[in-house]
Design a protein around this motif. Structure first.
Motif, PDB file in Angstrom:
ATOM      1  N   PHE A 293      61.562  36.207  31.213  1.00 11.26           N
ATOM      2  CA  PHE A 293      60.272  35.551  31.393  1.00 11.26           C
ATOM      3  C   PHE A 293      59.446  36.303  32.433  1.00 11.26           C
ATOM      4  CE2 PHE A 293      63.209  32.202  30.076  1.00 11.26           C
ATOM      5  CZ  PHE A 293      62.523  31.631  29.024  1.00 11.26           C
ATOM      6  N   SER A 294      58.157  36.406  32.147  1.00 11.07           N
ATOM      7  CA  SER A 294      57.185  36.858  33.139  1.00 11.07           C
ATOM      8  C   SER A 294      56.264  35.681  33.433  1.00 11.07           C
ATOM      9  CB  SER A 294      56.374  38.053  32.627  1.00 11.07           C
ATOM     10  OG  SER A 294      57.200  39.186  32.460  1.00 11.07           O
ATOM     11  N   LEU A 295      56.096  35.363  34.712  1.00 13.24           N
ATOM     12  CA  LEU A 295      55.380  34.161  35.109  1.00 13.24           C
ATOM     13  C   LEU A 295      54.088  34.520  35.833  1.00 13.24           C
ATOM     14  CD1 LEU A 295      58.335  31.981  36.509  1.00 13.24           C
ATOM     15  CD2 LEU A 295      57.534  32.202  34.162  1.00 13.24           C
ATOM     16  N   TRP A 296      53.032  33.768  35.498  1.00  9.47           N
ATOM     17  CA  TRP A 296      51.743  33.873  36.193  1.00  9.47           C
ATOM     18  C   TRP A 296      51.311  32.477  36.625  1.00  9.47           C
ATOM     19  CZ3 TRP A 296      52.946  37.012  32.148  1.00  9.47           C
ATOM     20  CH2 TRP A 296      52.724  38.396  32.302  1.00  9.47           C
ATOM     21  N   ALA A 297      50.821  32.360  37.841  1.00  4.90           N
ATOM     22  CA  ALA A 297      50.235  31.114  38.335  1.00  4.90           C
ATOM     23  C   ALA A 297      48.721  31.221  38.201  1.00  4.90           C
ATOM     24  CB  ALA A 297      50.627  30.863  39.783  1.00  4.90           C
ATOM     25  N   LEU A 298      48.112  30.225  37.580  1.00  6.72           N
ATOM     26  CA  LEU A 298      46.676  30.232  37.309  1.00  6.72           C
ATOM     27  C   LEU A 298      46.025  29.026  37.975  1.00  6.72           C
ATOM     28  CD1 LEU A 298      44.187  31.296  35.709  1.00  6.72           C
ATOM     29  CD2 LEU A 298      44.911  29.821  33.828  1.00  6.72           C
ATOM     30  N   SER A 299      45.059  29.295  38.827  1.00  7.20           N
ATOM     31  CA  SER A 299      44.244  28.232  39.422  1.00  7.20           C
ATOM     32  C   SER A 299      42.835  28.769  39.545  1.00  7.20           C
ATOM     33  CB  SER A 299      44.825  27.792  40.776  1.00  7.20           C
ATOM     34  OG  SER A 299      44.880  28.890  41.669  1.00  7.20           O
ATOM     35  N   ARG A 300      42.290  28.850  40.760  1.00  5.04           N
ATOM     36  CA  ARG A 300      41.005  29.519  40.957  1.00  5.04           C
ATOM     37  C   ARG A 300      41.178  31.028  41.014  1.00  5.04           C
ATOM     38  NH1 ARG A 300      36.921  27.219  39.398  1.00  5.04           N
ATOM     39  NH2 ARG A 300      35.657  28.468  40.821  1.00  5.04           N
ATOM     40  N   VAL A 321      56.986  26.297  42.687  1.00  3.69           N
ATOM     41  CA  VAL A 321      55.533  26.419  42.568  1.00  3.69           C
ATOM     42  C   VAL A 321      54.864  25.214  43.228  1.00  3.69           C
ATOM     43  CG1 VAL A 321      53.637  26.298  40.903  1.00  3.69           C
ATOM     44  CG2 VAL A 321      55.510  27.884  40.537  1.00  3.69           C
ATOM     45  N   ARG A 322      53.782  25.474  43.966  1.00  4.51           N
ATOM     46  CA  ARG A 322      53.017  24.418  44.620  1.00  4.51           C
ATOM     47  C   ARG A 322      51.728  24.175  43.825  1.00  4.51           C
ATOM     48  NH1 ARG A 322      52.391  25.459  50.919  1.00  4.51           N
ATOM     49  NH2 ARG A 322      51.493  23.358  50.675  1.00  4.51           N
ATOM     50  N   TYR A 323      51.371  22.918  43.688  1.00  8.54           N
ATOM     51  CA  TYR A 323      50.208  22.526  42.903  1.00  8.54           C
ATOM     52  C   TYR A 323      49.085  22.071  43.834  1.00  8.54           C
ATOM     53  CZ  TYR A 323      53.277  22.560  38.827  1.00  8.54           C
ATOM     54  OH  TYR A 323      54.145  22.938  37.837  1.00  8.54           O
ATOM     55  N   GLY A 324      47.858  22.484  43.481  1.00  8.60           N
ATOM     56  CA  GLY A 324      46.690  22.075  44.255  1.00  8.60           C
ATOM     57  C   GLY A 324      45.461  22.846  43.826  1.00  8.60           C
ATOM     58  N   GLY A 325      44.293  22.283  44.109  1.00  8.38           N
ATOM     59  CA  GLY A 325      43.034  22.954  43.791  1.00  8.38           C
ATOM     60  C   GLY A 325      42.612  22.740  42.347  1.00  8.38           C
ATOM     61  N   GLY A 326      41.678  23.589  41.903  1.00 11.29           N
ATOM     62  CA  GLY A 326      41.127  23.487  40.555  1.00 11.29           C
ATOM     63  C   GLY A 326      41.606  24.616  39.662  1.00 11.29           C
ATOM     64  N   THR A 327      40.906  24.793  38.537  1.00 14.42           N
ATOM     65  CA  THR A 327      41.309  25.784  37.538  1.00 14.42           C
ATOM     66  C   THR A 327      40.086  26.552  37.054  1.00 14.42           C
ATOM     67  OG1 THR A 327      43.045  24.289  36.790  1.00 14.42           O
ATOM     68  CG2 THR A 327      42.550  26.163  35.382  1.00 14.42           C
ATOM     69  N   ASP A 328      40.235  27.851  36.928  1.00 15.27           N
ATOM     70  CA  ASP A 328      39.210  28.710  36.332  1.00 15.27           C
ATOM     71  C   ASP A 328      39.831  29.359  35.099  1.00 15.27           C
ATOM     72  OD1 ASP A 328      37.173  30.358  35.636  1.00 15.27           O
ATOM     73  OD2 ASP A 328      37.125  31.520  37.497  1.00 15.27           O
ATOM     74  N   LEU A 329      39.595  28.755  33.924  1.00 11.20           N
ATOM     75  CA  LEU A 329      40.210  29.261  32.694  1.00 11.20           C
ATOM     76  C   LEU A 329      39.582  30.550  32.204  1.00 11.20           C
ATOM     77  CD1 LEU A 329      40.811  25.975  30.667  1.00 11.20           C
ATOM     78  CD2 LEU A 329      42.487  27.395  31.834  1.00 11.20           C
ATOM     79  N   SER A 330      38.474  30.977  32.803  1.00 13.93           N
ATOM     80  CA  SER A 330      37.914  32.267  32.402  1.00 13.93           C
ATOM     81  C   SER A 330      38.839  33.418  32.787  1.00 13.93           C
ATOM     82  CB  SER A 330      36.538  32.465  33.048  1.00 13.93           C
ATOM     83  OG  SER A 330      36.647  32.513  34.462  1.00 13.93           O
ATOM     84  N   LEU A 331      39.799  33.172  33.684  1.00 15.53           N
ATOM     85  CA  LEU A 331      40.756  34.207  34.087  1.00 15.53           C
ATOM     86  C   LEU A 331      41.879  34.376  33.082  1.00 15.53           C
ATOM     87  CD1 LEU A 331      41.076  33.172  37.846  1.00 15.53           C
ATOM     88  CD2 LEU A 331      39.599  34.939  36.880  1.00 15.53           C
ATOM     89  N   LEU A 332      41.955  33.493  32.090  1.00 13.41           N
ATOM     90  CA  LEU A 332      43.068  33.548  31.141  1.00 13.41           C
ATOM     91  C   LEU A 332      43.026  34.819  30.307  1.00 13.41           C
ATOM     92  CD1 LEU A 332      45.499  32.137  29.854  1.00 13.41           C
ATOM     93  CD2 LEU A 332      43.916  30.954  28.331  1.00 13.41           C
TER      94      LEU A 332
END
Length: 738
Positions: A293-300, A321-332
């Motif tokens: 597996f290759s893992l990426w964390a996506l938030s802002r 993994v720590r959760y918090g903040g928002g999400t910018d799906l344009s980075l996907l």
């Protein structure tokens, strides 16, 4: 004893109710009135059934001759009509010779209400329950037969038959059935209530091959194709299917990219994601492959948590993994390019997200070019959590992934990703015009699924078959001749090419074969729009537009029947070319457009007159008021006049002012320095007038002359006079203060 007797009587009544036979009332009814439900007569009935057995489709037209024989006036009746099944679609409705038009649901309700208020003819259709439709018919004159038609598109059952559960409450004089199949009424009947309804059987087509049939409607060629499960099994079990599967490069170790949305809203899914990762490891092990597996964390922002990690290490990393903040799906999009064939070389990608981003449609990923080369599978969030399911399905659809299963079913989802589940799916649809650039850019050449997409993942239907449809405007180009499908089931891959059969007849009919295929293509396209569009509001608008253009009653559209040209013109609706009022409507609209120009000119003249007679004088008067100056504005004080120091002109000698003077003094103080200057100026003038030293009241006369030059000046000067001149000046002061 009386009590026991009553109890036994109630028991007997209850037993009678329990043994009562169930009602066999048919869902069909034609009634007048909301409470009384007075039944109306059905004089005759005719059924026209057109079917495409190879596609398991049928078009049923129900024609009823109804008559108001109960009320001696024009009435509005309610017609309830049972449908063959819950998936049936009403695609046509007429009262008399005029057919209804499809409009958005809200517009249909608005127009129907306005027209009824005006007492004009209007009729609408609405879905009552799963397999029952309700139609309002207005007006129904007394003892005048009126023909009502309803068209329905439905599927054939497993036996290749269409069944309409329609039973009349009273015998109908004449019933006809027109069809190429075999019906249970043997073509017609007289004085019958149709106790068994209508059932039409069609010969079963061969199941060892697929077919693509076509028909003409509205100047375009529509086609519909279906490959049965038996034909798919034969193609996938053929030796060439295994050869094609072996031709694809396979790695001994599978590489899965996992993109984890670590925003605060995804925190409740943390444990379910760990279970999903463990299920993926077990599924690949069952398929005989090791997995990394290759893992990426996506938030802002995006952070790579590790590449080619062992399953245990990947699970441990996901746990921390720590959760918090928002999400910018344009980075996907950038993450998919990094994980793709030109990056880390992942075989598939899994997105663990709820699809909720901060700026909604303003932060969407770019899935063009390299980003769409990697299939993206999305487990949908469990029920009860806030999620943008439309966006998640759109992401999977655009990349050829899957987004059907829930994160709460990790084993089933992982089996689909690893290829363990033997699910048949369509990976690619193409035509023989793929090399034609003009055909590629022709918006009136369409297929469902879209032939322009490089990768698909459309699962087979519940019966194991794969269906598709298309349309081509014959005025632009010749239609394609063949359709090619690439189908996968686990490790088996097959390519199936089917020719498009030419239409059996060039005649176009509202109840013909072409109309059946047109409605079928519209229904498949409506389902596709729900997946293609990430914004539900945009999808709703496109679906409403498509349903209204084709003329079907759907979740977003209703059928509305109008008769008069004024009804179309008053509500801004286009009258169909085959409508009896079409020519009169055109003339009315042209006349109103001409009158509209005249009304605009009259309104412009009225506005100009108002400006000239009312606004212009007011502007002139305002200008004169602004330009006017007070008397002696800007003049300098006489340098020979000696100013007296005092409290705002009151009691210059320093003596305490009277109570009334003090109250007025407070009002004068609130006016600021300008009031004090005017007061001093007026007081000096009055003192100069009394410089002869006698007590003849010159100063009082000066004060009286000053009245009217301003309230502040009068008050201040009256203060000065009242402090020195006695009762008369005090009266002046009191009058000015009031």
């Amino acid at each position: 004893c009386l009590y026991v007797f009553l109890f036994r009587a109630d028991v007997g009544a209850f037993r009678k109710m329990a043994t009562k036979q169930p009602s066999t009332t048919s869902p069909f009814s034609l009634t007048y009135g909301e409470e009384a439900k007075l039944p109306l007569a059905v004089r005759a009935a005719a059924f026209n059934v057109t079917a495409a057995p190879s596609q398991r489709l049928a078009l049923v037209e129900v024609s009823l001759t109804v008559c108001n024989d109960a009320v001696a006036k024009d009435i509005e009746a309610t017609l309830r009509l049972p449908l063959p099944d819950s998936d049936a679609t009403v695609c046509g409705f007429s009262v008399g010779s005029d057919w209804a038009i499809a409009v958005p649901k809200a517009k249909a309700a608005e127009v129907a209400y306005k027209e009824r208020e005006k007492g004009r003819s209007v009729a609408t259709t609405a879905n009552v329950s799963g397999a029952t439709w309700e139609t309002t018919v207005f007006p129904l004159p007394h003892n005048v037969p009126v023909e009502v038609k309803v068209q329905i598109v439905c599927g054939l059952d497993a036996d290749g038959a269409v069944a309409l559960p329609l039973t009349f409450a009273a015998p109908v004089e004449h019933v006809e059935v027109h069809t190429a199949g075999t019906d249970n009424l043997t073509g017609g009947a007289s004085h019958t209530t149709m106790p068994d309804g209508l059932r039409v059987n069609f010969p079963s087509p061969p199941t060892n091959t697929g077919r693509v049939v076509s028909g003409l409607c509205d100047g375009s060629l529509f086609w519909s194709g279906r490959v049965p499960k038996e034909a798919l099994d034969a193609a996938l079990d053929a030796p060439q299917a295994a050869v094609q599967a072996e031709a694809e490069p396979k790695s001994a170790v599978a590489h899965v990219g996992v993109i984890i949305d670590v925003s605060r809203s995804c925190a409740p899914m943390a444990q379910a994601r760990i279970a999903c990762l463990e299920a993926l490891e077990a599924a690949y092990a069952k398929a005989g492959h090791a997995v990394t597996f290759s893992l990426w964390a996506l938030s802002r922002r995006v952070a790579c948590l590790g590449t080619r990690l062992a399953p245990a290490v990947a699970v441990d990393t996901l746990t921390r993994v720590r959760y918090g903040g928002g999400t910018d799906l344009s980075l996907l999009g950038s993450v998919l390019r990094e994980a793709g064939p030109r990056g880390f070389g992942c075989d598939v990608a899994v997105l663990l997200s709820d699809g909720v981003n901060n700026l909604l449609g303003k932060q969407l990923p770019d899935l063009a070019s390299e980003a769409s080369l990697l299939p993206l599978h999305v487990p949908l969030p469990p029920a009860g959590l806030n999620a943008n399911l439309a966006l998640l399905r759109w992401l999977a659809y655009q990349t050829g992934g899957r987004a059907q299963l829930s994160l709460g079913s990790p084993d089933e989802f992982a089996a689909g990703v690893a290829g363990v589940a033997a699910q048949t799916s369509l990976e690619k649809l193409s035509t023989d015009l793929d090399g034609d650039v003009a055909a590629w850019t022709d918006e009136e050449l369409q297929t469902t699924p879209d032939f322009r997409l490089d990768r698909l993942n459309v699962p087979a239907a519940a019966d194991g078959s794969i269906g598709f449809s298309g349309v081509c405007n014959l005025a632009n180009r010749p239609p394609p001749a063949t359709i090619t499908l690439r189908v996968r089931r686990g490790g088996e891959l097959a390519t199936i090419t089917l020719p498009i059969e030419p239409p059996a007849t060039a005649e176009e009919s509202r109840c013909g074969f072409g109309r059946l295929l047109q409605v079928q293509h519209a229904l498949l396209s409506l389902a596709r729009l729900q997946t293609e569009q990430y914004d539900p509001e945009v999808a709703k608008g496109l679906m409403t537009e498509l349903a209204c253009a084709v003329g079907i009653a759907s979740e977003h559209s209703s059928l509305l029947k109008l008769s008069l040209p004024e009804q179309f013109a008053d509500n801004g609706l286009d009258c169909p070319a085959d409508h009896a009022a079409h020519q009169r409507w055109k003339e009315l609209v042209a006349r109103r457009e001409k009158d509209k120009e005249q009304r605009k000119a009259a309104e412009a003249a009225e506005a100009e007159q108002k400006l000239r007679t009312l606004v212009a004088p007011m502007a002139s008067r305002y200008g004169s008021m602004v330009g006017a100056k007070p008397r002696r504005w800007g003049e300098q004080l006489d340098p020979g006049v000696k100013r007296k120091k005092g409290l705002m002109g009151c009691s210059p000698c320093g003596a305490p002012p009277t109570a009334r003077c003090s109250r007025s003094l407070g009002a004068a103080r609130a006016l600021g320095g300008a009031a004090r200057f005017d007061c001093d100026f007026r007081q000096n003038e009055c003192e100069s007038a009394d410089d002869d030293g006698d007590e003849d009241g010159d100063e009082e006369e000066c004060m009286a002359e000053g009245e009217g030059e301003g309230e502040v000046m009068d008050i201040c000067c009256s203060f000065a006079a009242s402090a020195r001149r006695g009762p008369r000046c005090r009266r002046v002061c009191a009058s000015a203060a009031s």
